[in-house]
Motif scaffolding. Structure first.
Motif, mmCIF file in Angstrom:
data_model
loop_
_atom_site.group_PDB
_atom_site.id
_atom_site.type_symbol
_atom_site.label_atom_id
_atom_site.label_comp_id
_atom_site.label_asym_id
_atom_site.label_seq_id
_atom_site.Cartn_x
_atom_site.Cartn_y
_atom_site.Cartn_z
ATOM 1 N N SER A 69 43.231 9.800 30.570
ATOM 2 C CA SER A 69 41.992 9.821 29.951
ATOM 3 C C SER A 69 42.057 11.152 28.990
ATOM 4 O O SER A 69 41.584 11.288 27.779
ATOM 5 N N THR A 146 29.272 5.726 22.981
ATOM 6 C CA THR A 146 30.196 6.126 24.134
ATOM 7 C C THR A 146 29.526 7.358 24.972
ATOM 8 O O THR A 146 29.731 7.435 26.059
ATOM 9 N N GLN A 149 26.153 5.341 26.259
ATOM 10 C CA GLN A 149 26.798 4.004 26.902
ATOM 11 C C GLN A 149 25.659 2.859 26.660
ATOM 12 O O GLN A 149 25.325 2.218 27.517
ATOM 13 N N GLN A 318 36.217 4.194 28.207
ATOM 14 C CA GLN A 318 34.803 4.549 28.177
ATOM 15 C C GLN A 318 33.576 3.692 28.694
ATOM 16 O O GLN A 318 32.552 4.337 28.995
#
Length: 385
Positions: A69, A146, A149, A318
Motif C-alpha cells: 500500500s 476513495t 468510499q 482502496q
C-alpha cells in the motif's frame, strides 16, 4: 534357596491379583505414569508452535500488504478540460431555449471560482463496444471517491447530441477516434476531466456472464425485435428469468420492438445499469472467489484500458473495504431523443438543468458545483415529433 525365591514371586503375584478393597484403593492412589505426562507436554508444545507460526505468518501478510500500500502511489488527477474552440453557439449556459445562440456576458459579472480537484476523487469512463467492435455503444462515467468510499455512475445515451463542428456526425456514439475521442467529447460536454477509461467488447461481456453460470434478471418489458442486418433477434417476455451471456447481451441492446413500441435510449441505459449491477453482485459473491484466474484471463482478452497496473492495484486496494450495495448510486442523463441537428434526426438533446443536477450530485470531482457555463451542451435545431 530356589524354593524361597519361588515363594516370594508367588506372594508378589498374589498381591497383584488381590481384588481386596485395600489393594484397589492402593491402585487408585497410584500417580500417573511419567510417559503420559511427557506425551501431553509434547502435544502442548506442538500446538504452541503451530500458534506461533500462524502469528508470524499473519504478521508477514499484514506487513506485506502495508508495504504494498505504501509503494502504490495515488494516480495523478487530470486538469479541467480546455474551453471548446468550435466557436459561439455551442456552449448553452443560461441562454438555452431563449431563442438566441449565445448570450453576451456582462463584464461586471464576477468570474466563477476556480475549479479545483478534490483529493482522492477520480473519474473513469466505462465503455462497451457494439458487435462490430468499433462503436462505443454503451458509455458510463464513474466517479470514485476513495476518501468517502462512494461511487457515482452516470449513463450517457449513445445518441447524445454533441457539436463537433460542420461536417462531423453530431451523435456521441459515432465519429472517428474511438474511445479516446469519446473521452474528449464527454469531458468537453460535461465540463469534467476523465482520468482514464476501461473498454470491454461485447464478446467479453457474453463470456463473463457464461463463465458465472448466467445471471438472474427481471426483463423490464416484452421484447420483440428482429434486425437481419445485425443478425439480431430479441424475443423475451417481461418477468424474472436466468439469462445466459447471449441473452443478457440481447436484453442490454434492446431499444424498441418491431412495431416501434418499447422504450427510449434512456430506458435502454437504465436496463444496462441494472444488468451491470446484477453482474457485479455475481462477480463479488463469495462462491466465485475461486474463479479469479478465469476473471483475469477474460479481462486480458476482452478489456482495454489506459490505466496502468499501479493505478488498477491502487483502486483495487482502496475498494477492499467498500460495501457495493450501499456505496454505489446510478443515474442516466435526462433529455429528449427527437432532436434534429444539421439534418441528422433522432439526436438525444440533453436537458441542461437535469444534466447539471445529475453531474453535480454523482460525478463532479471538483470542490464546488459546476454551472452551465462550465459545460458544453448543444441545442437541437428542431424536433422530429
Amino acid at each position: 534357596m530356589e524354593e524361597r525365591y519361588m515363594n516370594v514371586r508367588r506372594r508378589r503375584s498374589d498381591y497383584r491379583d488381590d481384588p481386596s478393597p485395600r489393594r484397589m484403593e492402593s491402585r487408585r492412589r497410584t500417580p500417573p505414569r511419567r510417559p503420559a505426562r511427557q506425551k501431553r507436554n509434547a502435544v502442548t508444545s506442538v500446538a504452541m508452535g503451530f500458534y506461533k507460526v500462524l502469528v508470524v505468518l499473519s504478521a508477514l501478510i499484514v506487513a506485506a500488504y502495508a508495504g504494498l500500500s505504501l509503494m502504490l502511489k495515488a494516480p495523478e488527477q487530470k486538469q479541467p478540460p480546455q474551453p471548446n474552440q468550435s466557436g459561439p453557439g455551442i456552449s448553452l449556459g443560461p441562454s438555452f431555449g431563449s431563442g438566441s445562440d449565445a448570450e453576451t456576458k456582462d463584464p461586471s459579472t464576477p468570474a466563477a471560482p476556480a475549479l479545483n480537484r478534490r483529493d482522492g476523487v477520480y473519474t473513469i469512463l466505462l465503455a462497451a463496444t457494439d458487435k462490430e467492435g468499433y462503436r462505443t455503444d454503451t458509455m458510463m462515467v464513474m466517479c470514485y471517491d476513495t476518501v468517502k468510499q462512494t461511487v457515482g455512475v452516470v449513463s450517457i445515451p449513445r445518441d447524445s447530441l454533441i457539436d463537433r463542428g460542420s461536417g462531423h456526425h453530431p451523435k456521441l456514439v459515432y465519429g472517428k477516434g474511438g474511445v479516446e475521442q469519446r473521452v474528449e467529447d464527454i469531458s468537453q460536454m460535461l465540463g469534467i476531466p476523465i482520468d482514464g477509461y476501461i473498454k470491454v467488447n461485447i464478446k467479453g461481456f457474453i463470456t463473463l456472464v457464461d463463465y458465472l453460470g448466467g445471471i438472474d434478471f427481471y426483463v423490464p418489458c416484452n421484447m420483440d425485435y428482429d434486425d437481419p442486418f445485425q443478425n439480431l433477434s430479441i424475443h423475451y417476455k417481461e418477468g424474472q428469468r436466468k439469462l445466459s451471456g447471449q441473452q443478457a447481451m440481447e436484453v442490454a441492446r434492446f431499444r424498441k420492438n418491431n412495431d416501434n413500441s418499447g422504450y427510449s435510449d434512456v430506458g435502454r441505459t437504465q436496463t444496462q445499469q441494472k444488468l451491470l449491477i446484477a453482474l457485479a453482485k455475481k462477480v463479488l459473491a463469495w462462491d466465485n472467489i475461486t474463479k479469479i484466474n478465469g476473471f483475469v484471463e477474460i479481462f486480458n482478452k476482452n478489456v482495454s484500458t489506459d490505466l496502468t497496473l499501479n493505478e488498477m492495484l491502487y483502486f483495487a486496494g482502496q475498494a477492499m473495504g467498500m460495501d457495493p450495495s450501499a456505496a454505489v448510486e446510478t443515474a442516466t442523463l435526462p433529455g429528449r431523443g427527437d432532436g434534429v441537428f444539421r439534418g441528422y434526426r433522432w439526436c438525444f438533446e440533453l436537458d441542461p438543468e437535469g444534466t447539471l443536477e445529475t453531474v453535480n450530485r454523482l460525478i463532479n470531482p471538483y470542490d464546488r458545483d459546476l454551472t452551465l457555463e462550465d459545460m458544453n451542451i448543444a441545442k437541437a435545431d428542431s424536433y422530429y415529433s
